[in-house]
Design a protein around this motif. Structure first.
Motif, short mmCIF file in Angstrom:
data_model
loop_
_atom_site.label_atom_id
_atom_site.label_comp_id
_atom_site.label_asym_id
_atom_site.label_seq_id
_atom_site.Cartn_x
_atom_site.Cartn_y
_atom_site.Cartn_z
N GLY A 398 45.40 29.20 31.77
CA GLY A 398 44.08 29.80 31.50
C GLY A 398 43.18 28.74 30.31
O GLY A 398 42.11 28.59 30.37
N ARG A 399 44.04 28.31 29.61
CA ARG A 399 43.44 26.84 28.63
C ARG A 399 42.96 25.90 29.69
O ARG A 399 41.64 25.52 29.27
CB ARG A 399 44.45 26.55 27.73
N VAL A 402 39.65 27.07 31.26
CA VAL A 402 38.38 27.37 30.27
C VAL A 402 37.85 26.03 29.92
O VAL A 402 36.76 25.65 29.91
CB VAL A 402 38.66 27.96 29.17
N THR A 403 38.68 25.08 29.85
CA THR A 403 38.25 23.57 29.41
C THR A 403 37.31 22.95 30.43
O THR A 403 36.39 22.42 30.08
CB THR A 403 39.45 22.88 28.88
N THR A 406 34.00 24.64 30.81
CA THR A 406 33.26 24.29 29.79
C THR A 406 32.60 22.76 29.68
O THR A 406 31.48 22.92 29.57
CB THR A 406 33.80 24.56 28.49
N SER A 545 40.56 22.15 22.80
CA SER A 545 40.93 23.44 23.58
C SER A 545 42.29 23.71 23.14
O SER A 545 42.81 24.90 23.00
CB SER A 545 41.16 22.99 25.06
#
Length: 696
Positions: A398-399, A402-403, A406, A545
């Protein structure tokens, strides 16, 4: 006159030698570190020479790959090189597939790339060592190729996809090959011998702890001290894993017998579990009984095992592991055949035998490593992969998603020319740090600091040093690289503190990508600082992050492991179908964070012991007609009612005690009663844990 001159010369010579002796010692101590610095320099220079000669478009990826693969240990470098090639190939293929699937849609392409990177982060967190690194590389290789394929606003150049993927893969594999050639030609490796020494030392330390516990008994204070010692031994056994991988990288023979080494590590864990069971049982006995029953067990041990190994025993074990293995093997039958009069003594003898059997497996690994011809190692079948906990891998995935999303969104919205490179390095940092749990934010910050230091050094080299060199003077260029890389490699090899390793490792890796030398060299100031800013910004986004989406804390992970193990125990009590119970829980014991309290580790060991005894009782049920009492005890255990389970187990023990007539089945009856005793003591000691989460 001549005599006085000679005496004065000898005095000057001796005084000079005395003054130079500390310098000589310092140079000798710094020799391995300095040699690694030269290896790093030669590897990168050779990669650049080959890339320049082949006129590759971005030769710096070859030099950067050589710097990344070059490690202080030969086995680590070669093993990492093979896995890096595998990850590079997979990443290149996936990048082409993504372009083929989304040739005209940049949004879907970037989302698919982020999903692929997230999947790689998930797998990298599940795997270990260089297999984990290969999964990370498969993710960020696709990001590297994607960053070159996309324009300043993320436009997909589908026509160039295949050739660019081939070119990047060629550059990366070229660097890997150059580093492998240099390291294999200058370093014969020492991981095999180092691992053998560690096996011998750990086997001796566990033996010393177990025999010391039997010799002195265990009080409450001594039991707590023993837990502290065991936690340190757990940490040392867990630390064997990367060294095993290094030994596999050095030898094809060792790689073929890899399951033997895995069984050796599991044997050390089994020995620790047996030792813990012995100490836990002795701590529950009345004041005089522990010494009497422990003395009975010690009396049946070979003389060599009745006391702690003498200093220097590890060296003798390395010289002749077969003789030591024979001692441990001969100790097991007398213990299993010990004519015990009580379940308590039977329990002590059996757990001691299990501990010695685990150490014997460790000595099998030792014999393989030292090449003992008297004991050829037979290669067992492949082991099934056990995942201690899926949640940390999901957090990493998930990290990463998202990183990357973004940074990609920022790139598309702003149209920043360096956005693609920022996305690439954000993916690299998040994927490389995904398998790490502790202090990831601190490590990410050190990477950013290392990139800033490399930026300063690269600016000096690019605009103050390289312009003064002749256009095609590769030797001068290589010398400049050596002035930068040799000190970095030397300091990295000599580093002892974690922060030093965390700072110097990325410095050796990021220096070449920031410098980005070409052939012929270009001196575009704006392009240089745009590239440098993109790299630092991408690494900074990755660090942020880890701050906003940190890994699971050690305490939370420990509680998760305990909860999952308790859940599996209750399933085992309901449906006894888990044939690999011990291996599954030993994997969770290896994943237990070192920072947790000794109580949590003791609870996990108790759960492992309870499950193993349940498996034994279920296998013995048909022999002794254990019937309804065992079923009721297991049902109570599955429902989280430990007191009720203890009551049913005591009734079962009474039934078995009435059947104890002198005969061929007496030993088996006592062994079943010992299993019941072990389960009852564990349930009574950790009742709150075994009852946790039970429906009321």
């Amino acid at each position: 006159m001549t005599g006085s001159v000679l005496s004065g010369f000898r005095l000057l010579q001796s005084s000079t030698a005395a003054m130079l002796r500390p310098l000589e010692g310092a140079l000798r101590a710094a020799g391995p570190s300095l040699l690694f610095g030269f290896r790093l320099w030669v590897s990168v220079s050779l990669a650049f020479y080959a890339a320049f000669w082949l006129q590759l478009s971005n030769p710096f990826w070859a030099g950067a790959s050589a710097a990344i693969v070059c490690q202080p240990q030969l086995g680590a470098s070669l093993r990492k090189g093979w896995f890096r090639m595998l990850g590079t190939f997979v990443g290149a293929v996936v990048s082409v597939v993504l372009i083929a699937c989304f040739p005209q849609d940049r949004v879907l392409f970037l989302v698919a790339l982020a999903l692929w990177a997230a999947a790689c982060a998930f797998v990298a967190t599940l795997l270990r060592n260089f297999a984990s690194y290969a999964a990370s590389l498969a993710g960020y290789t696709a990001a590297i190729i994607a960053g070159d394929l996309l324009g300043t606003v993320g436009g997909v150049d589908a026509n160039a996809a295949f050739m660019l993927a081939v070119t990047r893969a060629t550059e990366i594999c070229l660097g890997i090959g150059c580093a492998g050639i240099v390291l294999a030609g200058t370093d014969f490796g020492g991981a095999r011998r180092r691992l053998a020494t560690l096996f011998a030392e750990l086997a001796g330390d566990v033996t010393a702890g177990l025999t010391g516990t039997l010799a002195t008994g265990t009080t409450g204070t001594e039991f707590r001290d023993m837990q502290t010692v065991q936690r340190e031994l757990d940490r040392r056994v867990i630390a064997l894993d990367p060294i095993v991988d290094q030994a596999l990288g050095e030898s094809s023979e060792i790689r073929y017998y890899a399951p033997v080494l895995q069984r050796a590590v599991e044997g050390l864990f089994s020995a620790l579990v047996g030792w813990h069971a012995v100490a836990s049982h002795l701590a529950t006995l009345p004041h005089n009984e522990p010494h009497q029953e422990a003395a009975a067990v010690l009396k049946n041990l070979p003389q060599e095992l009745r006391s702690a190994p003498e200093p220097g025993a590890a060296a003798r074990w390395l010289a002749g592991p077969e003789a030591v293995h024979r001692i441990y093997q001969t100790a097991i039958p007398p213990l299993t055949a010990l004519p015990a009069e009580t379940p308590s003594l039977r329990l002590l003898a059996d757990k001691t035998a299990e501990a010695f059997a685990g150490i014997a497996h460790a000595l099998d690994g030792l014999a393989l490593l030292v090449g003992d011809p008297a004991r050829p190692a037979l290669r067992p079948g492949r082991d099934r992969l056990h995942v201690p906990d899926w949640l940390p891998a999901l957090v990493s995935a998930g990290r990463t998603f998202v990183t990357i999303v973004t940074v990609s969104l920022f790139w598309v919205v702003t149209g920043w020319p360096g956005g693609g490179l920022a996305m690439t390095f954000a993916a690299i940092a998040t994927l490389l740090l995904a398998p790490r749990f502790e202090e990831t934010y601190g490590v990410a910050v050190l990477i950013v600091i290392a990139a800033i230091l490399d930026l300063i050094l690269s600016a000096i080299v690019a605009f103050a040093v390289l312009p003064g060199l002749p256009t095609h003077a590769f030797a001068a260029f290589s010398l400049v690289m050596g002035v930068c890389l040799v000190p970095m490699g030397t300091l990295l090899r000599a580093a002892r503190q974690p922060w030093q390793v965390g700072l110097l490792t990325p410095m050796t890796m990021v220096f070449v990508p920031i410098l980005q030398p070409t052939n012929p060299e270009t001196y575009d100031t704006l392009q240089f600082y745009n590239i440098a800013l993109a790299i630092v910004a991408g690494l900074g986004a990755a660090a942020l992050s880890f701050r906003l989406l940190p890994p699971l804390s050690p305490a939370f992970r420990a509680r998760r492991l305990l909860t999952l193990t308790l859940r599996d125990l209750r399933r085992l009590a309901k449906r006894p179908t888990q044939s690999d119970w011990e291996r599954r829980v030993i994997g969770r014991l290896a994943a237990m964070p070192n920072e947790v309290a000794p109580l949590l580790r003791a609870q996990l060991l108790a759960t492992l012991s309870v499950g193993s005894e349940i498996v034994y009782l279920l296998h013995s049920a048909h022999q002794f007609d254990l019937g309804a009492n065992l079923g009721a005890a297991l049902e109570a255990l599955a429902e989280g009612r430990s007191k009720s389970a203890i009551v049913h187990l005591s009734r079962l023990d009474e039934v078995l005690a009435t059947e104890r007539a002198q005969g061929p089945g007496t030993r088996d009856v006592l062994r079943a009663r010992a299993a019941i005793l072990g389960v009852s003591q564990a349930l009574a000691t950790h009742a709150a844990f075994f009852d946790a989460g039970a429906p009321r």
